[in-house]
Design an enzyme around this catalytic site. Structure first.
Site, mmCIF file in Angstrom:
data_model
loop_
_atom_site.group_PDB
_atom_site.id
_atom_site.type_symbol
_atom_site.label_atom_id
_atom_site.label_comp_id
_atom_site.label_asym_id
_atom_site.label_seq_id
_atom_site.Cartn_x
_atom_site.Cartn_y
_atom_site.Cartn_z
ATOM 1 C CB VAL A 12 -0.986 0.075 1.196
ATOM 2 C CG1 VAL A 12 -2.217 -0.706 0.924
ATOM 3 C CG2 VAL A 12 -0.342 -0.313 2.494
ATOM 4 C CG MET A 13 2.699 2.576 3.573
ATOM 5 S SD MET A 13 1.715 4.068 3.791
ATOM 6 C CE MET A 13 2.977 5.274 4.165
ATOM 7 N NE ARG A 33 9.493 -10.884 -1.543
ATOM 8 C CZ ARG A 33 9.378 -11.252 -0.287
ATOM 9 N NH1 ARG A 33 10.447 -11.622 0.393
ATOM 10 N NH2 ARG A 33 8.203 -11.228 0.314
ATOM 11 C CB VAL A 74 10.565 -3.856 1.576
ATOM 12 C CG1 VAL A 74 10.706 -3.820 0.064
ATOM 13 C CG2 VAL A 74 11.888 -3.580 2.259
ATOM 14 C CB SER A 128 3.413 10.543 9.421
ATOM 15 O OG SER A 128 2.184 10.402 10.105
ATOM 16 N N GLY A 129 1.028 9.541 7.667
ATOM 17 C CA GLY A 129 -0.227 9.900 7.021
ATOM 18 C C GLY A 129 -0.960 8.677 6.505
ATOM 19 C CE LYS A 183 5.508 8.061 10.901
ATOM 20 N NZ LYS A 183 5.499 6.662 10.638
ATOM 21 C CG HIS A 186 4.427 11.680 13.989
ATOM 22 N ND1 HIS A 186 3.817 10.464 13.746
ATOM 23 C CD2 HIS A 186 3.590 12.613 13.493
ATOM 24 C CE1 HIS A 186 2.657 10.665 13.136
ATOM 25 N NE2 HIS A 186 2.507 11.962 12.958
ATOM 26 C CG ASN A 187 4.623 6.674 14.504
ATOM 27 O OD1 ASN A 187 4.540 7.687 13.805
ATOM 28 N ND2 ASN A 187 4.599 5.463 13.984
ATOM 29 C CD GLU A 190 -0.247 7.830 15.007
ATOM 30 O OE1 GLU A 190 0.552 8.390 14.224
ATOM 31 O OE2 GLU A 190 -0.649 6.668 14.826
ATOM 32 N NE ARG A 288 -2.028 2.364 21.250
ATOM 33 C CZ ARG A 288 -1.800 2.662 19.974
ATOM 34 N NH1 ARG A 288 -1.344 1.749 19.150
ATOM 35 N NH2 ARG A 288 -2.029 3.879 19.509
HETATM 36 P P1 NBP Z 1 4.538 -3.962 4.298
HETATM 37 O O1 NBP Z 1 5.223 -3.458 5.502
HETATM 38 O O2 NBP Z 1 3.371 -4.862 4.463
HETATM 39 O O3 NBP Z 1 5.633 -4.723 3.377
HETATM 40 C C1 NBP Z 1 5.258 -5.396 2.202
HETATM 41 C C2 NBP Z 1 6.276 -5.167 1.122
HETATM 42 O O4 NBP Z 1 7.585 -5.614 1.541
HETATM 43 C C3 NBP Z 1 5.936 -5.947 -0.125
HETATM 44 O O5 NBP Z 1 6.250 -5.146 -1.243
HETATM 45 C C4 NBP Z 1 6.853 -7.154 -0.029
HETATM 46 O O6 NBP Z 1 7.139 -7.750 -1.266
HETATM 47 C C5 NBP Z 1 8.078 -6.500 0.524
HETATM 48 N N1 NBP Z 1 9.078 -7.422 1.077
HETATM 49 C C6 NBP Z 1 9.050 -8.206 2.191
HETATM 50 BR BR1 NBP Z 1 7.616 -8.377 3.290
HETATM 51 N N2 NBP Z 1 10.176 -8.882 2.399
HETATM 52 C C7 NBP Z 1 10.965 -8.563 1.371
HETATM 53 C C8 NBP Z 1 12.277 -8.946 1.005
HETATM 54 N N3 NBP Z 1 12.990 -9.785 1.763
HETATM 55 N N4 NBP Z 1 12.787 -8.446 -0.129
HETATM 56 C C9 NBP Z 1 12.079 -7.595 -0.886
HETATM 57 N N5 NBP Z 1 10.819 -7.167 -0.592
HETATM 58 C C10 NBP Z 1 10.285 -7.656 0.516
HETATM 59 O O7 NBP Z 1 4.113 -2.754 3.324
HETATM 60 P P2 NBP Z 1 3.425 -1.352 3.696
HETATM 61 O O8 NBP Z 1 2.285 -1.522 4.629
HETATM 62 O O9 NBP Z 1 3.210 -0.689 2.389
HETATM 63 O O10 NBP Z 1 4.553 -0.570 4.499
HETATM 64 C C11 NBP Z 1 5.819 -0.285 3.960
HETATM 65 C C12 NBP Z 1 6.626 0.440 5.025
HETATM 66 O O11 NBP Z 1 5.975 1.663 5.328
HETATM 67 C C13 NBP Z 1 6.744 -0.299 6.372
HETATM 68 O O12 NBP Z 1 7.991 -0.032 6.946
HETATM 69 C C14 NBP Z 1 5.662 0.319 7.197
HETATM 70 O O13 NBP Z 1 5.901 0.197 8.585
HETATM 71 C C15 NBP Z 1 5.736 1.749 6.730
HETATM 72 N N6 NBP Z 1 4.539 2.543 6.941
HETATM 73 C C16 NBP Z 1 3.314 2.015 6.776
HETATM 74 C C17 NBP Z 1 2.190 2.805 6.978
HETATM 75 C C18 NBP Z 1 0.842 2.240 6.760
HETATM 76 O O14 NBP Z 1 -0.132 2.969 7.015
HETATM 77 N N7 NBP Z 1 0.716 1.013 6.284
HETATM 78 C C19 NBP Z 1 2.328 4.144 7.331
HETATM 79 C C20 NBP Z 1 3.597 4.666 7.458
HETATM 80 C C21 NBP Z 1 4.692 3.859 7.268
HETATM 81 P P3 NBP Z 1 6.194 -8.944 -1.822
HETATM 82 O O15 NBP Z 1 5.028 -8.241 -2.438
HETATM 83 O O16 NBP Z 1 7.045 -9.607 -2.843
HETATM 84 O O17 NBP Z 1 5.850 -9.796 -0.676
#
Ligand code: NBP
Length: 481
Positions: A12-13, A33, A74, A128-129, A183, A186-187, A190, A288
């Site tokens: 998603v991000m 990947r 990732v 963030s967001g 960040k 910030h969290n 939050e 929590r």
């Molecule tokens: P995720 O944290 O769920 O990670 C999924 C991604 O990581 C997929 O693209 C997956 O590839 C890839 N990945 C993994 Br798991 N292991 C891997 C590896 N060994 N090599 C290469 N790629 C790998 O995704 P997200 O929720 O979009 O969050 C991304 C980052 O942003 C995280 O650090 C998260 O904490 C941070 N974040 C998230 C939010 C939110 O609201 N979700 C907000 C702010 C920050 P695949 O598709 O091949 O499995």
């Protein structure tokens, strides 16, 4: 045509940030990947801008103009190191690897150090967001080497949220892990914001007898006061929601066990290392934990633990004065929680050699991020003058604001305690406030006891230099240590 930015990690991000870049006219090279996510993104949104589809990291690297900018989105932790390890042999001097995930700042410091040895820039950025922010404009907190910001900053500032005055909610924080550190705090803030809102909600229900829909009206009104913020706004939405299955307020069918992904815990762990009293954040993390750990223990507690309530305190059903008291207590507690978080940043700056500009940081949080709030504009202004307050609470406008809220704040905490309703952040922030302003703290006795059992020594109020010890097990005379 080469791409200005590459994104690897299209969950998603990453997907939403990639779309955000493309919507701002950048050519974006896409990699994931497993190629399915890349194709899904292109199928659904490929027409939003110019994307280059790649299947391997080599193709991603080849698709980029130099010096390359590669945003890694990732999962935080080992996957980030795995991606870096695969990328490094493919890159050239001055290329930039950007980690936009929620990485632990010490990992970011290590990665920047290791990559600098290979002539590569590593930039940890806090984003963030949530999903929506990533697409429509997040708050961005970049760290990393200053020179990398010359190449990267304009792109990030383009896609970032904009404050009301048009300033992007993105500015270079300082080197290495500074962006991820900010960040993280910030969290933490939050967490505290959400916890005090939860405490207010509980008091409005249990003391003022307001049903969730009535509370939604209250939060909507509060959102037109100095509490105006995203979290207050969405609280009204959550409280107004009716569950389709049971026709009850949704809030009543949600299990009361709060989850956490770890950034609040990191904030508290780091605060303990720094000796920074972020009591609001700590209580929020513990609240929590208490809510979600050991359901058996909570059930048993309900059966065996008496409330010990004297029965003298009446509920104040639908009393607008009590509702207003809660609003003021919420504002005062929130101010203390921000004061604590910003003080932690100051302490971290000293520890890690970062020059953290609190006005800039408060400015970055005005829009785009989860804690966005009108208050942040006022906090920013408090730090903009020549004379920086030593503590946010000392800024003249906040001295006045807290003074005005204090009687309400004390009444609310007292009421919660009398009624046996937990309000840990309302209470701990008031305790912090009272501790700060107290001429003498009970720490004197702590020092006396430490000297008694462990000869840990103490200092005297009438001697700024000397270190003293009392011969407790001898004739109890005092000696200079
Ligand atoms: P995720 O944290 O769920 O990670 C999924 C991604 O990581 C997929 O693209 C997956 O590839 C890839 N990945 C993994 Br798991 N292991 C891997 C590896 N060994 N090599 C290469 N790629 C790998 O995704 P997200 O929720 O979009 O969050 C991304 C980052 O942003 C995280 O650090 C998260 O904490 C941070 N974040 C998230 C939010 C939110 O609201 N979700 C907000 C702010 C920050 P695949 O598709 O091949 O499995």
């Amino acid at each position: 045509q080469k791409a200005q930015i590459g994104v690897t990690g299209l969950a998603v991000m990453g997907a939403n940030l990639a779309r955000n870049f493309a919507r701002h006219g950048y050519t974006v090279a896409l990699h994931n990947r497993s190629v399915g996510k890349t194709d899904a993104l292109l199928d659904a949104h490929g027409d939003e801008g110019t994307f280059i589809r790649t299947e391997t990291l080599q193709e991603l690297v080849d698709a980029l103009e130099t010096p390359r900018r590669i945003l890694v989105m990732v999962k935080a932790g080992a996957p980030v190191d795995a991606v870096i390890e695969q990328l490094v042999p493919l890159l050239e001097k001055d290329d930039i690897i950007i980690d936009g995930g929620n990485s632990y700042f010490q990992d970011t410091r290590r990665r920047e150090r290791e990559l600098a040895e290979q002539g590569l820039d590593f930039v940890g950025i806090g984003v963030s967001g949530g999903e929506e922010g990533a697409l429509l404009g997040p708050s961005i907190m970049p760290g990393g080497p200053r020179k990398s910001y010359d190449s990267l900053g304009p792109l990030l500032e383009d896609i970032a949220a904009k404050a009301e005055d048009g300033t992007p909610c993105c500015a270079w924080i300082d080197t290495d892990g500074a962006g991820h550190f900010v960040k993280m705090v910030h969290n933490g803030i939050e967490y505290a914001d959400m916890q005090v809102i939860g405490e207010a909600h509980e008091l409005l229900r249990s003391v003022a007898g307001l049903e969730p829909a009535e509370q939604a009206d209250v939060f909507e009104q509060w959102n037109r006061t100095e509490l105006a913020s995203y979290l207050i706004e969405i609280t009204a939405h959550v409280l107004r929601q009716v569950d389709a299955r049971t026709d009850q307020p949704l809030i009543d069918v949600i299990v009361d066990a709060a989850g956490q992904k770890g950034t609040g815990r990191w904030t508290v762990q780091e605060a303990l290392e720094l000796g920074s009293p972020v009591t609001a954040i700590a209580e929020s993390v513990f609240a929590r934990a208490l809510s979600s750990a050991e359901p058996e223990m909570r059930l048993e507690a309900q059966r065996v633990l008496p409330a010990g309530i004297g029965g003298t305190t009446e509920d104040v059903v639908h009393d607008p004065e009590f509702v207003e008291d809660v609003r003021k207590a919420l504002y005062a507690s929130k101010l203390v929680s921000y004061a604590q978080g910003l003080d932690m940043l100051t302490m971290a700056g000293r520890e890690y050699g970062w020059d953290l500009d609190l006005a800039t940081i408060a400015g970055l949080w005005r829009e785009g991020c989860i804690i966005r709030a009108q208050l942040l504009e006022v906090i920013m202004e408090a730090y903009q003058g020549d004379k920086q307050p030593l503590n946010l609470l000392f800024a003249p406008e906040f001295v006045t604001a807290v003074e005005e809220a204090l009687p309400s704040w004390r009444r609310v905490v007292a009421r919660a305690v009398e009624r046996g309703i937990p309000a840990p952040v309302f209470a701990t922030t008031l305790n912090y406030y009272d501790s700060l302003r107290r001429p003498r703290l009970n720490a004197a006795l702590t020092q006396g006891l430490r000297d008694f059992f462990g000869a840990h020594t103490y200092r005297r109020v009438d001697d700024a230099e000397g270190i003293y010890h009392t011969l407790w097990s001898g004739d109890r005379s005092e000696v200079v240590s």
